[in-house]
Design an enzyme around this catalytic site. Structure first.
Site, short mmCIF file in Angstrom:
data_model
loop_
_atom_site.label_atom_id
_atom_site.label_comp_id
_atom_site.label_asym_id
_atom_site.label_seq_id
_atom_site.Cartn_x
_atom_site.Cartn_y
_atom_site.Cartn_z
CG HIS A 100 -1.92 0.97 1.39
ND1 HIS A 100 -1.68 2.26 1.81
CD2 HIS A 100 -3.25 0.88 1.17
CE1 HIS A 100 -2.82 2.92 1.85
NE2 HIS A 100 -3.79 2.12 1.46
CD GLN A 149 -7.10 -4.47 3.94
OE1 GLN A 149 -8.06 -5.19 4.21
NE2 GLN A 149 -7.24 -3.20 3.61
CE LYS A 180 -7.52 -0.08 6.20
NZ LYS A 180 -8.10 0.21 4.88
CB CYS A 189 -3.70 3.11 -1.67
SG CYS A 189 -4.94 4.36 -1.37
N1 PMP Z 1 -1.94 -0.66 4.56
C1 PMP Z 1 -2.88 -1.42 4.00
C2 PMP Z 1 -2.52 -2.79 3.51
C3 PMP Z 1 -4.17 -0.92 3.87
O1 PMP Z 1 -5.12 -1.67 3.31
C4 PMP Z 1 -4.48 0.37 4.34
C5 PMP Z 1 -5.87 0.97 4.20
N2 PMP Z 1 -6.43 0.81 2.92
C6 PMP Z 1 -3.46 1.11 4.93
C7 PMP Z 1 -2.21 0.57 5.02
C8 PMP Z 1 -3.69 2.49 5.46
O2 PMP Z 1 -4.55 2.44 6.55
P1 PMP Z 1 -5.14 3.80 7.14
O3 PMP Z 1 -5.67 4.58 5.98
O4 PMP Z 1 -6.22 3.34 8.06
O5 PMP Z 1 -4.03 4.49 7.85
#
Ligand code: PMP
Length: 408
Positions: free
Chosen positions: A124, A204, A227, A365
Site C-alpha cells: 500500500h 488487512q 478495519k 493505493c
Molecule cells: N496498509 C494497508 C494494507 C491498507 O489496506 C491500508 C488501508 N487501505 C493502509 C495501510 C492504510 O490504513 P489507514 O488509511 O487506516 O491508515
C-alpha cells in the site's frame, strides 16, 4: 438461513439493516473500512456519557477513570497481538500514522546514506511513501522485491535483495489489493539473518485471522482500528520493547515529556513518549470494545467464515465468461480483485452500486502493483464476518447485469 454461508453476526451491525439505493445493502468494501457492531457504537457513546475526561494529568476521579479505560484499551491491543507487554503498544491514528512514526523516529535516528529499506511490490502507498520521504532526508535507498504473476512475493528476489546494507524490511501481512497472505514469519527470519528489522503492515490482517507478534518475531506491527470494526482515527503500533526504549520522540508536546525547561526537556518512558497531546481517548476505548467483540467470536471462526465466502465467490466469478481474477495466490484472505472484459472497473462499480452492492474500484493505493500487472486498477470485493451468500449472489447478479448493459 441455515446455509453454511449465513452469518450469525450480521444482526450485530445496525447499518446493515438500512436499504441503500432501495436495495438490501451488500457491503463488500471491507478492505476500505468495516462497519461497526452495536457494541462498539455503544462503547463510544458510553465513554462520552459516563467517563469523559482528559487522561494522565488529572487528580480528579473522572480523569483517573478515563486514564484507566485508555490503559485498559492498550491492554486489549496487547492481547489481540499477543505482545509481551502493553507498554510495547503505541496508540496512533491508524496504520499510516504508525508507519510514519517508525520512519520519523526510528528511521531518522538510525538510517545513514547508503542504507537500504526493502519493501515488496505489493505494498500500500502508506508502506512506500513514508520510506521515500525518509530516504530523501537520509540518503538511504528504497528497494522492492518483485511479485509473481499470481500476485505472490518472489522469495528468490526477496532473498537476493536482502544484503548487509538492509536496515529495514516493510511487508504487508495481507495485500489490500490482492488478498495475498505473505509468509511473514519466514520473511522475518530471512530479514533478521541479514541484520534488518521488520515492520509488518497488518491493516488487512488483524480483523481476519489471529495475529501473534511473538510467533511472527517482527519488530514493528501496525494496524488501523476502523478495519477491525472499530472507529476511524484510532489504531496502534506494536514495537519490540528493546527497540522502543531507544527510539526518540517524533512529535513534541504535552503528555510525552518527563520534564520541560528552556534549557531542555526529557521524555516519558514507554509508549507515552510517542503520544504527544490529547489522544483519541474515546476512540481507543471503542477500539478495545471492537477487540473484545472479535475475540469473543474467535478469529479462527471469523477466518473460516471468510475463507468459505472467498472460495464460493472465487468459484462463481471464475465461472462467468469475461471475468479475470487478479491475484490467485495459494494463501489468500477474503479479498477478490477482478476485471471484466469490456467494462472499466469504475463503470462496474457504478452499476453494482445501483444494485446495492458496495465494492471498491481503482488502484487501491497500490499503484506500483497495478503497474506490475499492466492495469490501471481492478474491481475489488472484500469480505467481513457479516457477509453471507446473499452478498455473493448480489455481486454475481450485478456483474451479469453490467455485462448485459455493456453488451459484452
Ligand atoms: N496498509 C494497508 C494494507 C491498507 O489496506 C491500508 C488501508 N487501505 C493502509 C495501510 C492504510 O490504513 P489507514 O488509511 O487506516 O491508515
Amino acid at each position: 438461513g441455515d446455509s453454511p454461508l449465513a452469518s450469525p453476526w450480521a444482526a450485530d451491525f445496525p447499518i446493515l439493516a438500512r436499504p441503500v439505493r432501495k436495495r438490501r445493502l451488500a457491503y463488500l468494501d471491507n478492505g476500505a473500512t468495516t462497519q461497526k457492531p452495536g457494541a462498539v457504537i455503544q462503547a463510544l457513546e458510553a465513554f462520552y456519557e459516563q467517563s469523559n475526561a482528559n487522561i494522565h494529568r488529572g487528580v480528579h476521579w473522572l480523569s483517573q477513570h478515563a486514564t484507566d479505560l485508555y490503559e485498559e484499551a492498550r491492554e486489549r491491543v496487547r492481547v489481540l497481538l499477543n505482545a509481551p507487554d502493553s507498554q510495547d503498544v503505541v496508540f496512533t491514528r491508524g496504520t499510516t500514522e504508525a508507519i510514519n512514526l517508525v520512519a520519523q523516529s526510528w528511521g531518522q535516528n538510525v538510517l545513514r546514506a547508503g542504507d537500504e529499506i526493502l519493501v515488496t511490490g505489493m505494498e500500500h502507498h502508506s508502506n512506500i511513501v513514508p520510506w521515500q520521504l525518509l530516504c530523501a532526508r537520509t540518503g538511504a535507498v528504497l528497494r522492492h522485491a518483485r511479485i509473481t504473476d499470481t500476485g505472490e512475493l518472489d522469495l528468490d528476489d526477496f532473498r537476493a535483495q536482502l544484503n548487509p546494507r538492509t536496515r529495514l524490511v516493510g511487508i504487508a501481512h495481507v495485500s489490500n489489493a490482492l488478498g495475498t497472505v505473505n509468509p511473514v514469519a519466514e520473511l522475518v527470519r530471512l530479514a533478521h539473518e541479514a541484520g534488518a528489522l521488520v515492520l509488518v503492515d497488518g491493516a488487512q490482517a488483524v480483523a481476519h485471522a489471529p495475529v501473534d507478534v511473538q510467533a511472527l518475531d517482527c519488530d514493528f506491527y501496525a494496524f488501523s482500528g476502523h478495519k477491525l470494526y472499530g472507529p476511524t482515527g484510532i489504531g496502534a503500533l506494536y514495537v519490540r520493547g528493546a527497540i522502543l526504549a531507544g527510539m526518540p520522540p517524533w512529535q513534541g508536546g504535552g503528555d510525552m515529556i518527563r520534564t520541560v525547561s528552556f534549557e531542555g526537556s526529557t521524555w516519558a518512558a514507554g509508549p507515552q513518549r510517542f503520544e504527544a497531546g490529547t489522544p483519541n481517548i474515546g476512540g481507543s476505548v471503542a477500539l478495545g470494545a471492537a477487540i473484545d467483540y472479535v475475540l469473543s467470536i474467535g478469529l479462527e471462526r471469523i477466518a473460516a467464515h471468510e475463507a468459505a465466502l472467498l472460495a464460493e465467490a472465487t468459484e462463481r466469478l471464475r465461472a462467468l465468461p469475461g471475468v479475470r481474477l487478479v491475484g490467485t495466490a495459494a494463501h489468500k484472505a477474503g479479498i477478490l480483485s477482478f476485471l471484466v472484459d469490456g467494462i472499466h472497473p469504475h463503470d462496474l462499480g457504478t452499476i453494482l452500486d445501483t444494485e446495492g452492492v458496495a465494492i471498491r474500484a481503482g488502484h487501491h493505493c497500490a499503484m506500483p502493483l497495478m503497474s506490475h500487472f499492466g492495469i490501471p486498477g481492478t474491481a475489488r470485493a472484500s469480505f467481513a464476518l457479516y457477509n453471507d451468500g446473499r452478498d455473493i449472489d448480489a455481486l454475481v447478479a450485478g456483474v451479469r447485469k453490467a455485462q448485459k448493459l455493456f453488451g459484452v
